[in-house]
Design a protein around this motif. Structure first.
Motif, PDB file in Angstrom:
ATOM      1  N   LYS A 114       4.467  -8.664  -7.788  1.00  0.00           N
ATOM      2  CA  LYS A 114       3.964  -7.350  -7.390  1.00  0.00           C
ATOM      3  C   LYS A 114       4.946  -6.265  -7.831  1.00  0.00           C
ATOM      4  O   LYS A 114       4.562  -5.214  -8.349  1.00  0.00           O
ATOM      5  CB  LYS A 114       3.814  -7.336  -5.866  1.00  0.00           C
ATOM      6  CG  LYS A 114       2.847  -6.330  -5.333  1.00  0.00           C
ATOM      7  CD  LYS A 114       2.868  -6.344  -3.821  1.00  0.00           C
ATOM      8  CE  LYS A 114       1.556  -6.646  -3.191  1.00  0.00           C
ATOM      9  NZ  LYS A 114       1.561  -6.550  -1.734  1.00  0.00           N
TER      10      LYS A 114
ATOM     11  N   ASP B 257       2.518   0.440  15.562  1.00  0.00           N
ATOM     12  CA  ASP B 257       2.291   0.932  14.199  1.00  0.00           C
ATOM     13  C   ASP B 257       1.293   2.082  14.125  1.00  0.00           C
ATOM     14  O   ASP B 257       1.331   2.850  13.161  1.00  0.00           O
ATOM     15  CB  ASP B 257       1.794  -0.211  13.293  1.00  0.00           C
ATOM     16  CG  ASP B 257       2.966  -0.930  12.643  1.00  0.00           C
ATOM     17  OD1 ASP B 257       3.702  -1.604  13.386  1.00  0.00           O
ATOM     18  OD2 ASP B 257       3.159  -0.790  11.427  1.00  0.00           O
TER      19      ASP B 257
ATOM     20  N   ALA C 155       9.660   0.719   2.348  1.00  0.00           N
ATOM     21  CA  ALA C 155       8.237   0.613   2.690  1.00  0.00           C
ATOM     22  C   ALA C 155       7.870  -0.857   2.872  1.00  0.00           C
ATOM     23  O   ALA C 155       6.775  -1.295   2.535  1.00  0.00           O
ATOM     24  CB  ALA C 155       7.374   1.289   1.636  1.00  0.00           C
ATOM     25  N   THR C 156       8.832  -1.585   3.413  1.00  0.00           N
ATOM     26  CA  THR C 156       8.601  -2.988   3.764  1.00  0.00           C
ATOM     27  C   THR C 156       8.015  -3.030   5.178  1.00  0.00           C
ATOM     28  O   THR C 156       8.044  -2.023   5.895  1.00  0.00           O
ATOM     29  CB  THR C 156       9.934  -3.757   3.716  1.00  0.00           C
ATOM     30  OG1 THR C 156      10.895  -3.037   4.518  1.00  0.00           O
ATOM     31  CG2 THR C 156      10.457  -3.865   2.300  1.00  0.00           C
TER      32      THR C 156
ATOM     33  N   MET D  58       0.814  -1.212   0.000  1.00  0.00           N
ATOM     34  CA  MET D  58       0.000   0.000   0.000  1.00  0.00           C
ATOM     35  C   MET D  58       0.856   1.276   0.000  1.00  0.00           C
ATOM     36  O   MET D  58       0.720   2.130  -0.869  1.00  0.00           O
ATOM     37  CB  MET D  58      -0.916  -0.023   1.227  1.00  0.00           C
ATOM     38  CG  MET D  58      -2.032   0.958   1.078  1.00  0.00           C
ATOM     39  SD  MET D  58      -3.153   1.071   2.477  1.00  0.00           S
ATOM     40  CE  MET D  58      -3.017  -0.444   3.313  1.00  0.00           C
ATOM     41  N   MET D  59       1.768   1.396   0.964  1.00  0.00           N
ATOM     42  CA  MET D  59       2.555   2.636   1.062  1.00  0.00           C
ATOM     43  C   MET D  59       3.617   2.733  -0.020  1.00  0.00           C
ATOM     44  O   MET D  59       3.848   3.802  -0.587  1.00  0.00           O
ATOM     45  CB  MET D  59       3.242   2.727   2.440  1.00  0.00           C
ATOM     46  CG  MET D  59       2.403   3.284   3.528  1.00  0.00           C
ATOM     47  SD  MET D  59       1.453   4.746   3.075  1.00  0.00           S
ATOM     48  CE  MET D  59       2.694   6.005   3.037  1.00  0.00           C
TER      49      MET D  59
ATOM     50  N   HIS E  49      12.874  -3.875   8.668  1.00  0.00           N
ATOM     51  CA  HIS E  49      13.599  -2.604   8.546  1.00  0.00           C
ATOM     52  C   HIS E  49      15.037  -2.687   9.040  1.00  0.00           C
ATOM     53  O   HIS E  49      15.943  -2.120   8.426  1.00  0.00           O
ATOM     54  CB  HIS E  49      12.863  -1.492   9.305  1.00  0.00           C
ATOM     55  CG  HIS E  49      11.562  -1.087   8.668  1.00  0.00           C
ATOM     56  ND1 HIS E  49      10.715  -0.145   9.208  1.00  0.00           N
ATOM     57  CD2 HIS E  49      10.943  -1.505   7.525  1.00  0.00           C
ATOM     58  CE1 HIS E  49       9.651   0.012   8.441  1.00  0.00           C
ATOM     59  NE2 HIS E  49       9.758  -0.820   7.416  1.00  0.00           N
TER      60      HIS E  49
ATOM     61  N   GLU F  48       9.977   4.090   6.222  1.00  0.00           N
ATOM     62  CA  GLU F  48       8.636   4.220   6.798  1.00  0.00           C
ATOM     63  C   GLU F  48       8.699   3.838   8.277  1.00  0.00           C
ATOM     64  O   GLU F  48       9.526   3.039   8.704  1.00  0.00           O
ATOM     65  CB  GLU F  48       7.643   3.304   6.057  1.00  0.00           C
ATOM     66  CG  GLU F  48       6.892   4.004   4.935  1.00  0.00           C
ATOM     67  CD  GLU F  48       6.190   5.281   5.396  1.00  0.00           C
ATOM     68  OE1 GLU F  48       5.974   5.460   6.607  1.00  0.00           O
ATOM     69  OE2 GLU F  48       5.884   6.111   4.541  1.00  0.00           O
ATOM     70  N   LYS F  49       7.810   4.450   9.060  1.00  0.00           N
ATOM     71  CA  LYS F  49       7.732   4.072  10.465  1.00  0.00           C
ATOM     72  C   LYS F  49       7.239   2.645  10.566  1.00  0.00           C
ATOM     73  O   LYS F  49       6.547   2.203   9.640  1.00  0.00           O
ATOM     74  CB  LYS F  49       6.854   5.030  11.285  1.00  0.00           C
ATOM     75  CG  LYS F  49       5.546   5.489  10.652  1.00  0.00           C
ATOM     76  CD  LYS F  49       4.496   4.481  10.266  1.00  0.00           C
ATOM     77  CE  LYS F  49       3.988   3.557  11.335  1.00  0.00           C
ATOM     78  NZ  LYS F  49       2.915   2.639  10.783  1.00  0.00           N
TER      79      LYS F  49
ATOM     80  N   TYR G  34      -2.675  -9.254   9.309  1.00  0.00           N
ATOM     81  CA  TYR G  34      -1.528  -9.610  10.154  1.00  0.00           C
ATOM     82  C   TYR G  34      -1.367  -8.687  11.370  1.00  0.00           C
ATOM     83  O   TYR G  34      -0.503  -8.888  12.202  1.00  0.00           O
ATOM     84  CB  TYR G  34      -0.218  -9.615   9.340  1.00  0.00           C
ATOM     85  CG  TYR G  34       0.056  -8.339   8.572  1.00  0.00           C
ATOM     86  CD1 TYR G  34       0.489  -7.185   9.221  1.00  0.00           C
ATOM     87  CD2 TYR G  34      -0.150  -8.275   7.194  1.00  0.00           C
ATOM     88  CE1 TYR G  34       0.732  -6.023   8.521  1.00  0.00           C
ATOM     89  CE2 TYR G  34       0.087  -7.111   6.482  1.00  0.00           C
ATOM     90  CZ  TYR G  34       0.526  -5.985   7.161  1.00  0.00           C
ATOM     91  OH  TYR G  34       0.751  -4.828   6.469  1.00  0.00           O
TER      92      TYR G  34
ATOM     93  N   ASN H  68      11.749  -3.298  -5.654  1.00  0.00           N
ATOM     94  CA  ASN H  68      11.907  -4.621  -5.054  1.00  0.00           C
ATOM     95  C   ASN H  68      10.687  -4.923  -4.200  1.00  0.00           C
ATOM     96  O   ASN H  68      10.145  -4.036  -3.539  1.00  0.00           O
ATOM     97  CB  ASN H  68      13.171  -4.638  -4.168  1.00  0.00           C
ATOM     98  CG  ASN H  68      13.162  -5.807  -3.192  1.00  0.00           C
ATOM     99  OD1 ASN H  68      12.713  -5.676  -2.060  1.00  0.00           O
ATOM    100  ND2 ASN H  68      13.620  -6.954  -3.647  1.00  0.00           N
ATOM    101  N   ASP H  69      10.263  -6.157  -4.229  1.00  0.00           N
ATOM    102  CA  ASP H  69       9.233  -6.613  -3.297  1.00  0.00           C
ATOM    103  C   ASP H  69       9.466  -8.103  -3.076  1.00  0.00           C
ATOM    104  O   ASP H  69       9.937  -8.805  -3.978  1.00  0.00           O
ATOM    105  CB  ASP H  69       7.817  -6.374  -3.842  1.00  0.00           C
ATOM    106  CG  ASP H  69       6.755  -6.507  -2.752  1.00  0.00           C
ATOM    107  OD1 ASP H  69       6.296  -5.463  -2.241  1.00  0.00           O
ATOM    108  OD2 ASP H  69       6.407  -7.659  -2.392  1.00  0.00           O
ATOM    109  N   TYR H  70       9.133  -8.548  -1.874  1.00  0.00           N
ATOM    110  CA  TYR H  70       9.198  -9.970  -1.549  1.00  0.00           C
ATOM    111  C   TYR H  70       8.434 -10.778  -2.599  1.00  0.00           C
ATOM    112  O   TYR H  70       8.850 -11.854  -2.996  1.00  0.00           O
ATOM    113  CB  TYR H  70       8.610 -10.128  -0.153  1.00  0.00           C
ATOM    114  CG  TYR H  70       8.474 -11.523   0.342  1.00  0.00           C
ATOM    115  CD1 TYR H  70       9.588 -12.248   0.743  1.00  0.00           C
ATOM    116  CD2 TYR H  70       7.219 -12.118   0.412  1.00  0.00           C
ATOM    117  CE1 TYR H  70       9.457 -13.543   1.204  1.00  0.00           C
ATOM    118  CE2 TYR H  70       7.075 -13.404   0.871  1.00  0.00           C
ATOM    119  CZ  TYR H  70       8.200 -14.112   1.271  1.00  0.00           C
ATOM    120  OH  TYR H  70       8.073 -15.382   1.718  1.00  0.00           O
TER     121      TYR H  70
ATOM    122  N   TYR I 221       2.597  13.458   2.837  1.00  0.00           N
ATOM    123  CA  TYR I 221       3.564  12.505   2.259  1.00  0.00           C
ATOM    124  C   TYR I 221       4.321  13.166   1.104  1.00  0.00           C
ATOM    125  O   TYR I 221       5.527  12.979   0.947  1.00  0.00           O
ATOM    126  CB  TYR I 221       2.867  11.250   1.721  1.00  0.00           C
ATOM    127  CG  TYR I 221       2.144  10.377   2.728  1.00  0.00           C
ATOM    128  CD1 TYR I 221       2.802   9.845   3.831  1.00  0.00           C
ATOM    129  CD2 TYR I 221       0.801  10.045   2.539  1.00  0.00           C
ATOM    130  CE1 TYR I 221       2.128   9.018   4.728  1.00  0.00           C
ATOM    131  CE2 TYR I 221       0.129   9.224   3.434  1.00  0.00           C
ATOM    132  CZ  TYR I 221       0.787   8.717   4.518  1.00  0.00           C
ATOM    133  OH  TYR I 221       0.125   7.901   5.397  1.00  0.00           O
TER     134      TYR I 221
END
Ligand SMILES: NC(=O)C1=CN([C@@H]2O[C@H](COP(=O)(O)OP(=O)(O)OC[C@H]3O[C@@H](n4cnc5c(N)ncnc54)[C@H](O)[C@@H]3O)[C@@H](O)[C@H]2O)C=CC1
Ligand SMILES: O=C1[C@@H](O)[C@H](O)[C@@H](O)[C@H](O)[C@H]1O
Length: 346
Positions: free
Chosen positions: A44, A175, A76-77, A16-17, A82, A99-100, A166, A38-40, A284
């Motif tokens: 995607k 979060d 943004a994972t 999303m972010m 992080h 990202e936080k 999750y 990159n994404d796991y 943002y």
């Protein structure tokens, strides 16, 4: 607008972010372009990369960070990844907008602070975007300008329509409430020394086993009190409200003028935003635009950050850790934080 002098950015995690940040960098801000995604889930990453001219997919996150066509990184994972990815950014000497939360516990956040301090360069910015929101800036100006007199108390409401599957009860602290932790430190310019998290009757309509809502109460160094109602399964809309009460008056943000009752988006009075990407969209944009400027001029100053840095991420993690302990016991918990002066360069 994109040219050869653009900052070349890798975005890691395009859920999303991350996907929102890719669109922002590509379409809404200047001076940067996304070169690596990159994404796991590689599929995607490929879907998002297909929307960005010139971007390529790198399947391994650490390779993406180290890539030659990457000057800086947006992380943004999910929070638990992080630490490792931040350490890789520091190792590669690359500025990173993380990202936080910075990390999910105080010890690993402190380790990040120390590693960055050893490098002698401010490379890490943390995504506490509310500091870039026009209403929060106005509230800060009212406090700093003395309009409210000495602030005594702050009341916050933080409501989400839903959270991902999750999400667990501790994540409501780490979060969600983490934003009010940062807002408190930003507005009052002091640390939070203790936290209590109270567990009201849980929302029976949430379809989850979350302890939701939660009421957090912070006490600051000078004795100010902040209460936060975090309610992340309202099923309705996105609402973030903050009211500061001082000796000479009070000020509130996040309440649409004329809005008396809130049920679902668009039902009454003003508007209620559906999610954080709408409510904080301009914040943002400002956050990432100012970060890009800071990174582009960082080589001259050694400071690649314009906004909250690693120390702020650590301070927030320490408060949230105390909050999670309080969530378990109901007791007030003292925040365990090292003295900033004990880490030269932090
Ligand atoms: N500042 C803000 O208002 C917000 C910040 N966030 C933060 O943004 C981050 C991402 O959150 P969402 O986008 O909501 O999550 P998400 O679950 O929608 O997206 C995360 C993405 O990261 C990928 N991923 C997971 N592990 C990975 C790994 N090791 N390496 C590379 N990719 C990996 C997942 O496949 C997924 O596509 C979190 O840190 C969250 O706290 C999220 C929402 C709002
Ligand atoms: O950071 C965010 C989400 O991760 C979190 O789940 C929400 O509660 C916050 O409102 C949003 O800003």
């Amino acid at each position: 607008m994109s040219d050869n002098t653009d900052l070349r950015i890798a975005v890691l995690g395009v859920g999303m972010m991350g996907a929102d940040h890719v669109a922002r960098i590509t379409d809404r801000i200047s001076g940067a372009r996304v070169t690596v995604i990159n994404d796991y889930l590689t599929e995607k990453a490929e879907q998002v990369a297909a929307t960005v001219p010139g971007a390529r997919v790198v399947a391994d996150p650490l390779e993406a960070i180290a890539a030659d066509d990457v000057d800086a990184v947006v992380l943004a994972t999910p929070g638990p990844t992080h630490e490792k990815q931040l350490l890789a950014c520091l190792e590669a000497g690359k500025p990173v907008m993380c990202e936080k939360p910075l990390t999910t516990d105080a010890a690993t956040s402190l380790e990040i602070v120390k590693r960055e301090a050893e490098l002698g360069r401010k490379l890490i910015q943390v995504g506490f975007m509310r500091r870039f929101d026009a209403e929060y800036e106005q509230l800060k100006a009212a406090i700093v300008g003395g309009e409210l007199g000495q602030p005594l108390v702050m009341h916050c409401a933080h409501r989400n329509p839903a959270v991902p599957p999750y999400f667990d009860s501790a994540m409501i602290v780490k979060d969600s409430i983490v934003h009010e932790v940062d807002v408190t430190r930003f507005l009052f310019a002091e640390e939070i020394i203790s936290v209590q998290v109270i567990r009201p009757t849980a929302n029976s309509l949430s379809g989850t086993d979350l302890q939701d809502p939660q009421i957090a109460i912070f006490t600051t160094e000078t004795g100010r009190h902040v209460d936060v109602e975090a309610f992340v399964t309202t099923g309705l809309a996105y609402e973030v409200r903050t009211e500061v009460v001082g000796e000479l008056g009070s000020a509130m943000i996040g309440l649409d003028v004329g809005l008396v009752r809130k049920t679902r988006p668009g039902v009454w009075g003003g508007t209620i935003t559906p999610d954080f990407r709408v409510r904080f969209g301009a914040a943002y944009d400002a956050e990432i635009q100012r970060w890009v400027h800071a990174v582009r001029s960082g080589a001259e100053t050694g400071n690649y950050v314009d906004g909250p840095g690693a120390w702020d991420g650590y301070a927030a993690a320490a408060v949230c850790e105390a909050g999670v302990r309080s969530l378990e016991t109901g007791e007030r918990v003292t925040v365990d934080m090292v003295d900033r002066a004990s880490i030269p360069g932090a």
